[in-house]
Scaffold this motif. Structure first.
Motif, PDB file in Angstrom:
ATOM      1  N   PRO A 235       0.827  -1.216   0.000  1.00 42.23           N
ATOM      2  CA  PRO A 235       0.000   0.000   0.000  1.00 42.23           C
ATOM      3  C   PRO A 235       0.865   1.273   0.000  1.00 42.23           C
ATOM      4  O   PRO A 235       1.998   1.287   0.477  1.00 42.23           O
ATOM      5  CB  PRO A 235      -0.792  -0.110   1.302  1.00 42.23           C
ATOM      6  CG  PRO A 235      -0.739  -1.551   1.680  1.00 42.23           C
ATOM      7  CD  PRO A 235       0.561  -2.067   1.172  1.00 42.23           C
ATOM      8  N   GLY A 236       0.274   2.314  -0.549  1.00 40.96           N
ATOM      9  CA  GLY A 236       0.888   3.639  -0.442  1.00 40.96           C
ATOM     10  C   GLY A 236       1.998   3.917  -1.424  1.00 40.96           C
ATOM     11  O   GLY A 236       2.810   4.805  -1.190  1.00 40.96           O
ATOM     12  N   GLY A 237       2.034   3.206  -2.530  1.00 39.74           N
ATOM     13  CA  GLY A 237       3.147   3.427  -3.459  1.00 39.74           C
ATOM     14  C   GLY A 237       2.726   3.743  -4.864  1.00 39.74           C
ATOM     15  O   GLY A 237       3.438   3.417  -5.815  1.00 39.74           O
ATOM     16  N   ASP A 238       1.567   4.400  -5.009  1.00 37.49           N
ATOM     17  CA  ASP A 238       1.072   4.580  -6.374  1.00 37.49           C
ATOM     18  C   ASP A 238       1.748   5.722  -7.118  1.00 37.49           C
ATOM     19  O   ASP A 238       1.757   5.746  -8.342  1.00 37.49           O
ATOM     20  CB  ASP A 238      -0.450   4.752  -6.390  1.00 37.49           C
ATOM     21  CG  ASP A 238      -0.899   5.916  -5.525  1.00 37.49           C
ATOM     22  OD1 ASP A 238      -0.041   6.497  -4.837  1.00 37.49           O
ATOM     23  OD2 ASP A 238      -2.090   6.236  -5.536  1.00 37.49           O
TER      24      ASP A 238
ATOM     25  N   HIS B 179      11.625  13.244   3.300  1.00 43.55           N
ATOM     26  CA  HIS B 179      11.699  11.810   3.001  1.00 43.55           C
ATOM     27  C   HIS B 179      11.187  11.005   4.193  1.00 43.55           C
ATOM     28  O   HIS B 179      10.360  10.094   4.051  1.00 43.55           O
ATOM     29  CB  HIS B 179      13.167  11.457   2.696  1.00 43.55           C
ATOM     30  CG  HIS B 179      13.336  10.163   1.964  1.00 43.55           C
ATOM     31  ND1 HIS B 179      14.465   9.842   1.273  1.00 43.55           N
ATOM     32  CD2 HIS B 179      12.522   9.092   1.814  1.00 43.55           C
ATOM     33  CE1 HIS B 179      14.335   8.642   0.735  1.00 43.55           C
ATOM     34  NE2 HIS B 179      13.171   8.167   1.055  1.00 43.55           N
ATOM     35  N   GLU B 180      11.654  11.374   5.386  1.00 35.87           N
ATOM     36  CA  GLU B 180      11.230  10.643   6.586  1.00 35.87           C
ATOM     37  C   GLU B 180       9.726  10.776   6.811  1.00 35.87           C
ATOM     38  O   GLU B 180       9.043   9.795   7.122  1.00 35.87           O
ATOM     39  CB  GLU B 180      11.998  11.163   7.811  1.00 35.87           C
ATOM     40  CG  GLU B 180      11.610  10.426   9.085  1.00 35.87           C
ATOM     41  CD  GLU B 180      12.321  10.966  10.322  1.00 35.87           C
ATOM     42  OE1 GLU B 180      13.227  11.813  10.168  1.00 35.87           O
ATOM     43  OE2 GLU B 180      11.952  10.543  11.435  1.00 35.87           O
ATOM     44  N   GLU B 181       9.209  11.991   6.626  1.00 41.38           N
ATOM     45  CA  GLU B 181       7.767  12.191   6.842  1.00 41.38           C
ATOM     46  C   GLU B 181       6.950  11.394   5.835  1.00 41.38           C
ATOM     47  O   GLU B 181       5.901  10.834   6.167  1.00 41.38           O
ATOM     48  CB  GLU B 181       7.440  13.677   6.744  1.00 41.38           C
ATOM     49  CG  GLU B 181       7.944  14.467   7.946  1.00 41.38           C
ATOM     50  CD  GLU B 181       7.985  15.969   7.705  1.00 41.38           C
ATOM     51  OE1 GLU B 181       8.238  16.700   8.678  1.00 41.38           O
ATOM     52  OE2 GLU B 181       7.797  16.407   6.533  1.00 41.38           O
ATOM     53  N   ARG B 182       7.427  11.307   4.615  1.00 45.17           N
ATOM     54  CA  ARG B 182       6.701  10.527   3.601  1.00 45.17           C
ATOM     55  C   ARG B 182       6.748   9.031   3.931  1.00 45.17           C
ATOM     56  O   ARG B 182       5.783   8.306   3.697  1.00 45.17           O
ATOM     57  CB  ARG B 182       7.284  10.791   2.224  1.00 45.17           C
ATOM     58  CG  ARG B 182       6.881  12.144   1.658  1.00 45.17           C
ATOM     59  CD  ARG B 182       7.588  12.466   0.368  1.00 45.17           C
ATOM     60  NE  ARG B 182       6.995  13.653  -0.242  1.00 45.17           N
ATOM     61  CZ  ARG B 182       6.405  13.678  -1.431  1.00 45.17           C
ATOM     62  NH1 ARG B 182       6.347  12.599  -2.164  1.00 45.17           N
ATOM     63  NH2 ARG B 182       5.875  14.795  -1.903  1.00 45.17           N
ATOM     64  N   LEU B 183       7.898   8.590   4.438  1.00 43.75           N
ATOM     65  CA  LEU B 183       7.986   7.185   4.849  1.00 43.75           C
ATOM     66  C   LEU B 183       7.035   6.908   6.003  1.00 43.75           C
ATOM     67  O   LEU B 183       6.342   5.881   6.030  1.00 43.75           O
ATOM     68  CB  LEU B 183       9.422   6.847   5.252  1.00 43.75           C
ATOM     69  CG  LEU B 183      10.444   6.759   4.118  1.00 43.75           C
ATOM     70  CD1 LEU B 183      11.853   6.646   4.671  1.00 43.75           C
ATOM     71  CD2 LEU B 183      10.147   5.577   3.219  1.00 43.75           C
ATOM     72  N   ARG B 184       7.001   7.825   6.956  1.00 41.40           N
ATOM     73  CA  ARG B 184       6.068   7.675   8.086  1.00 41.40           C
ATOM     74  C   ARG B 184       4.628   7.590   7.582  1.00 41.40           C
ATOM     75  O   ARG B 184       3.830   6.771   8.056  1.00 41.40           O
ATOM     76  CB  ARG B 184       6.191   8.872   9.032  1.00 41.40           C
ATOM     77  CG  ARG B 184       7.324   8.774  10.026  1.00 41.40           C
ATOM     78  CD  ARG B 184       7.326  10.013  10.905  1.00 41.40           C
ATOM     79  NE  ARG B 184       8.331   9.953  11.940  1.00 41.40           N
ATOM     80  CZ  ARG B 184       8.150   9.410  13.138  1.00 41.40           C
ATOM     81  NH1 ARG B 184       6.963   8.910  13.467  1.00 41.40           N
ATOM     82  NH2 ARG B 184       9.112   9.380  14.021  1.00 41.40           N
ATOM     83  N   ALA B 185       4.315   8.440   6.603  1.00 41.11           N
ATOM     84  CA  ALA B 185       2.953   8.446   6.069  1.00 41.11           C
ATOM     85  C   ALA B 185       2.640   7.110   5.391  1.00 41.11           C
ATOM     86  O   ALA B 185       1.528   6.570   5.513  1.00 41.11           O
ATOM     87  CB  ALA B 185       2.793   9.597   5.074  1.00 41.11           C
ATOM     88  N   ARG B 186       3.636   6.554   4.719  1.00 44.29           N
ATOM     89  CA  ARG B 186       3.393   5.278   4.048  1.00 44.29           C
ATOM     90  C   ARG B 186       3.195   4.149   5.067  1.00 44.29           C
ATOM     91  O   ARG B 186       2.325   3.288   4.893  1.00 44.29           O
ATOM     92  CB  ARG B 186       4.558   4.938   3.112  1.00 44.29           C
ATOM     93  CG  ARG B 186       4.263   3.708   2.284  1.00 44.29           C
ATOM     94  CD  ARG B 186       5.257   3.472   1.190  1.00 44.29           C
ATOM     95  NE  ARG B 186       4.714   2.511   0.244  1.00 44.29           N
ATOM     96  CZ  ARG B 186       5.362   2.052  -0.799  1.00 44.29           C
ATOM     97  NH1 ARG B 186       6.576   2.498  -1.061  1.00 44.29           N
ATOM     98  NH2 ARG B 186       4.802   1.169  -1.614  1.00 44.29           N
ATOM     99  N   VAL B 187       4.005   4.189   6.103  1.00 42.48           N
ATOM    100  CA  VAL B 187       3.851   3.181   7.157  1.00 42.48           C
ATOM    101  C   VAL B 187       2.457   3.301   7.779  1.00 42.48           C
ATOM    102  O   VAL B 187       1.803   2.294   8.070  1.00 42.48           O
ATOM    103  CB  VAL B 187       4.968   3.324   8.212  1.00 42.48           C
ATOM    104  CG1 VAL B 187       4.688   2.445   9.423  1.00 42.48           C
ATOM    105  CG2 VAL B 187       6.318   2.969   7.609  1.00 42.48           C
ATOM    106  N   ALA B 188       1.998   4.541   7.932  1.00 44.83           N
ATOM    107  CA  ALA B 188       0.659   4.744   8.494  1.00 44.83           C
ATOM    108  C   ALA B 188      -0.406   4.162   7.568  1.00 44.83           C
ATOM    109  O   ALA B 188      -1.387   3.556   8.031  1.00 44.83           O
ATOM    110  CB  ALA B 188       0.415   6.241   8.721  1.00 44.83           C
ATOM    111  N   VAL B 189      -0.226   4.334   6.271  1.00 46.78           N
ATOM    112  CA  VAL B 189      -1.187   3.768   5.308  1.00 46.78           C
ATOM    113  C   VAL B 189      -1.189   2.242   5.411  1.00 46.78           C
ATOM    114  O   VAL B 189      -2.255   1.602   5.422  1.00 46.78           O
ATOM    115  CB  VAL B 189      -0.812   4.212   3.864  1.00 46.78           C
ATOM    116  CG1 VAL B 189      -1.623   3.428   2.830  1.00 46.78           C
ATOM    117  CG2 VAL B 189      -1.042   5.706   3.695  1.00 46.78           C
ATOM    118  N   ILE B 190       0.005   1.664   5.502  1.00 50.39           N
ATOM    119  CA  ILE B 190       0.097   0.195   5.604  1.00 50.39           C
ATOM    120  C   ILE B 190      -0.579  -0.281   6.890  1.00 50.39           C
ATOM    121  O   ILE B 190      -1.354  -1.243   6.890  1.00 50.39           O
ATOM    122  CB  ILE B 190       1.585  -0.241   5.565  1.00 50.39           C
ATOM    123  CG1 ILE B 190       2.185   0.017   4.180  1.00 50.39           C
ATOM    124  CG2 ILE B 190       1.725  -1.718   5.937  1.00 50.39           C
ATOM    125  CD1 ILE B 190       3.684  -0.175   4.103  1.00 50.39           C
TER     126      ILE B 190
END
Lengths: 687, 252
Positions: A358-361, A484-495
């Protein structure tokens, strides 16, 4: 009694003779050895507190989990995580990951090429130069192309946002080791990511794919190997061929015809032909038709096909090899066809669906294959810094460029592609920046992990997300905020919000399931060496309309290849990408011949005798593309009329500053219109 | 005051499963990283380079699968040719661990030990060590660097043993020899190397070393090597044991 001069001399002589019988001379020798060894030139590494930090090796798409041993702030060793639930351990190249931040080819900061010379500039000046080039390309009707060799990351998504905002942007990638699955995925009635159910597979056929030396998640392959029969189709006795149960010594570029002939036999014997197009493609291409191009007896092809049917589930894998490059698209289609007639698609032990992470579109950007980009159409080429560990010869990229194109490299290293760039904006080196690990090509379930920085990046390094945002602002395109870190955090949240799968934490004793109550808990687990593993997707019958090789190509496959010496190119994953190998890998490539160096050209005994070449003799290997120097090695396992030459690692990376004419196979290769370089004829002469 | 109890003597050794080894070379690289072995000099080759751990490739006609033989100092026990020829006492057998140690600062560079070693497991520093760029930042402070003109070899990561002994002494617990893991064992992704005290019947290494199918290189020399190999393939055993010359070939 008077003491004479003679008495003094006798006394001295006797004293010296007596001293020789004491430990004194030996002590002097000993001390001399010690004094001479305490030179100022010998480095004395400082001590400090020892700590272990989790990370991932991102030198290739394998993404192996590792622990970095640090003394104070310095990384001094990398250890593979053997107990990782997705398959652990690290390869020899990954064990030198901590060297790369200190590599002599490391670029310290942004640079511009002016009048053929590079000069250091500020980040703002570099971004302004790239922005002017982007504006000029758009005004001139030329494309702005991003080449991302590890799509699916949050950096990829940022590139996707930028490209979506440009008038004629192209988000491109190159075929990876899972290209067979990508071709099959495109042929599905309903697209879904695919993986291989290796734990239940009985036979795995590698059409040039380095199955046993770093394909997919290496730890997983090691785990399943005892119950797996591996057939390696390759033009030389590679490490995978040496470890396989059967080596099929196909002629260079014979993978496609062999796959099609195998599919013919399997379909004929099992009656699994579906559809007129498939029937037409297969019925007219028997093992006899493939014999000339593959160099194999029809009987051997028949026997191999029968074994595949007998020892199923069997899966055929293409995807090419890190140094030899991707297979032509028609060869991949033939391999997909073989999987279809073997009944391996959508069954346990075969090719199975998995869900996307998830979160990689990335603003809906699906990568375009580099081969599909029109020649001479690109005005600005942006080379993302992520590496897939596979070769990409400059002529393949150059074909897509307009004459006055501007090339921008984000690689942290002065590698072969960065050397061609007009603008260099180095990203953090491995272990210096944020990165993420996506499922490998073989993975049958989705997974995700994050690699946090272990060492501080130098001031000149620019995070790729920050660069994309700066460039987007300069060319007036909207790219979302967030580091970059905030975007990674957001992706982890989506997952985490999907509620799918399980979160696994790295503890003292190993890995344990650790359900994450919220996004913050999931993030903490992932940056501490844990990972997220998806639930298996339901194995369902996959409706597939298999692609067939074009009839013109199949006709060409019936004919024998051009006469002459065929170049067999190869390399280990992680040694020929944009990241230079550590000089310590000379232990394998120079001080041992465990792995053939790019300075050695192997010939079979008959070929060497015909050319009157002896072991160790220096030769020039010559093609219209270039000439490289190498030393002859006579290899009794190499079939006649082939010259095997590694594509890397580059001598310039192993010995920085050393000028060498032994540059490996890449300067020699003939590139085809489909961005492949698997068919090259060479001439060899004494140097 | 803590009483430091001296552990009883051990006989550390390893058992390498040749049927698991896939020749990836991770052990060789991990060894070089751990022990500050420098990258190869420009003119170095497979005969004059510094390789504490080297992986040889074994092949035989008619055999589909190759085998790989990791080779390092075999840590001889009964007869140690290198110890007996060293004029400087730079090579010693540590009675407490069985490890054949090398003391580079005592070494004169005569290379008698290299000539005496039947396993060719020793390396001579023909060149000054050089870590290009700022790679010296990545050196391990637990192992001193060596200069040109001395011999070096595998020490079974004896600095890790020292660390384990210090930790054991500090805790005051246990009188058994401490368990530790050399870098090559830790790095092997195939888990082909098992390490432990060969005198401890409870150790996996001792069990494997004593089981059928295990053998030592050049056993006929009676060196009492503490590195054992295992394979289920007869041709590998014959070739690795040096008793089948002419029916195969080695590269490494």
């Amino acid at each position: 009694m008077p003491v004479t001069r003679r008495d003094v001399l006798w006394g001295l002589g006797g004293g010296l003779a007596g001293a020789a019988l004491t430990p004194v001379p030996w002590k002097l020798l000993d001390d001399t050895a010690i004094w001479t060894q305490h030179r100022r030139a010998l480095p004395v590494p400082p001590r400090g507190p020892v700590s272990f930090r989790p990370a991932a090796c991102t030198l290739c798409s394998g993404g192996c989990p590792v622990r970095v041993r640090c003394v104070g702030p310095r990384p001094v060793a990398v250890v593979g995580e053997m107990r990782h639930p997705l398959g652990g351990g690290a390869c020899a190249i990954g064990l030198t990951l901590h060297h790369l931040a200190f590599h002599p080819l490391r670029l310290p900061g942004p640079k511009l090429r002016r009048d053929g010379r590079r000069e250091s500039v500020s980040l703002d000046a570099a971004v302004a130069r790239v922005a002017r080039a982007v504006d000029a390309a758009q005004a001139g009707g030329r494309k702005v192309m991003v080449l991302d060799r590890r799509p699916g990351r949050v950096v990829s998504a940022a590139w996707g946002e930028l490209i979506a905002g440009l008038r004629d942007g192209v988000y491109a990638t190159v075929p990876g080791e899972a290209e067979t699955l990508a071709v099959l995925e495109a042929a599905l009635a309903k697209r879904t990511p695919l993986g291989v159910d290796l734990e239940k597979t009985r036979t795995l056929v590698g059409f040039g794919a380095p199955l046993l030396e770093g394909w997919g998640r290496a730890g997983r392959m090691l785990a399943v190997r005892p119950g797996l029969r591996v057939v390696q189709v390759e033009a030389w006795r590679s490490p995978s061929a040496s470890l396989a149960d059967e080596w099929v010594e196909v002629a260079p570029a014979g993978e496609g015809p062999l796959a099609l002939a195998l599919a013919h036999v399997v379909a004929r014997d099992s009656g699994t032909l579906v559809g007129e197009e498939m029937r037409r493609a297969l019925s007219g291409f028997s093992p006899r038709d493939a014999a000339a191009r593959t160099g194999l007896d029809p009987e051997r092809i028949e026997a191999l096909a029968r074994a595949l049917r007998r020892d199923g589930p069997a899966v055929a894998i293409g995807g090419g090899e890190p140094g030899a490059g991707p297979l032509p698209r028609d060869a991949e289609r033939a391999i997909v066809l073989l999987n279809v007639v073997l009944g391996s698609v959508g069954r346990a032990g075969g090719i199975v669906p998995r869900r996307a992470v998830p979160g990689g579109d990335g603003a809906g950007q699906r990568p375009t294959a580099l081969a599909d980009v029109a020649a001479g159409s690109v005005g600005v080429l942006l080379l993302d810094g992520a590496d897939d560990g596979r070769a990409l010869p400059w002529p393949v990229l150059h074909a897509a460029l307009a004459p006055d194109a501007v090339v921008v490299s984000l690689s942290p290293f002065d590698g072969p592609l960065a050397g061609e760039a007009d603008v260099v904006v180095p990203a953090p080196a491995p272990l210096e920046g944020w990165d993420e690990v996506l499922p490998t090509g073989d993975a049958s379930v989705a997974s995700y992990s994050v690699s946090a920085p272990v060492v501080a990046a130098p001031p000149g390094a620019t995070d790729p997300v920050a660069f994309v945002q700066a460039l987007a602002a300069a060319v007036r395109v909207g790219v979302g905020p967030g580091t970059h870190e905030e975007r990674l955090r957001a992706r982890v949240a989506v997952i985490q919000a999907t509620g799918r799968g399980r979160t696994v934490a790295r503890g003292e004793a190993g890995y344990d399931e650790a359900p994450a109550a919220n996004a913050d808990a999931a993030w903490t687990t992932l940056v501490s060496g844990g990972c997220w593993i998806d639930d298996p997707a339901e194995t369902a019958v996959l409706a597939v309309h298999p692609p067939v090789p074009s009839s013109a190509v199949v006709e060409a496959w019936r004919t024998a290849p051009t006469q002459g010496l065929a170049l067999v190119t190869f390399a280990a994953r992680g040694t020929v990408g944009t990241t230079p190998p550590s000089p310590l890998l000379t232990k394998l490539y120079q001080e041992s011949d465990l792995r053939p160096a790019a300075t050695i050209a192997a010939l079979g005994p008959a070929t060497a005798a015909r050319l009157r070449l002896a072991q160790g003799q220096p030769i020039d290997v010559d093609t219209p593309a270039g000439v490289v120097r190498a030393a002859v090695r006579i290899d009794s396992t190499l079939p006649p009329d082939r010259v095997a030459l590694a594509a890397g690692p580059d001598s310039a990376a192993l010995h920085p500053g050393l000028k060498s004419e032994a540059r490996g196979a890449l300067p020699l290769v003939a590139t085809a219109a489909d961005a492949t370089w698997r068919e090259t004829r060479v001439r060899v002469r004494e140097a | 005051m803590n009483t430091v109890r001296k552990p009883r003597g051990a006989r550390y050794g390893m058992v390498i499963d040749l049927d698991k080894c896939n020749g990836c070379g991770a052990c060789a690289v991990a060894c070089a990283v751990e022990n500050n072995v420098p990258p190869a000099a420009e003119r170095a080759n497979d005969r004059n380079g510094i390789t504490w751990m080297r992986v040889h490739r074994l092949e035989a006609p008619g055999e589909a699968r190759a085998a790989f033989l990791p080779m390092m100092c075999q840590h001889c026990g009964d007869k140690t040719p290198c110890v007996s020829v060293c004029p400087q006492n730079a090579v010693e057998v540590d009675g407490a661990s069985g490890i054949v140690t090398q003391v580079p600062v005592r070494c004169l560079g005569c290379r008698y030990c290299m000539a005496a070693c039947p396993y060719h497991a020793r390396s001579f520093n023909w060149w000054d060590p050089d870590w290009p760029g700022s790679l010296t930042e990545t050196l391990n402070p637990e192992v001193s660097t060596r200069t040109r003109g001395v011999v070096e070899k595998c020490t079974l990561c004896s600095h890790r043993l020292q660390a384990a002994q210090e930790a054991q002494a500090a805790s005051g617990e246990g009188t058994k020899p401490p368990a530790y893991t050399p870098a090559c064992v830790e790095a092997c992704p195939a888990a082909a190397i098992v390490f432990g005290d060969l005198d401890d019947p409870a150790s996996e290494a001792a069990r494997l070393a004593g089981s059928p199918g295990s053998f030592r290189l050049l056993e006929q020399l009676g060196t009492g090597a503490k590195v054992y190999y295992r394979t289920g393939r007869d041709w590998v055993r014959r070739l690795a044991g040096g008793r089948a010359a002419g029916d195969g070939r080695t590269r490494g």
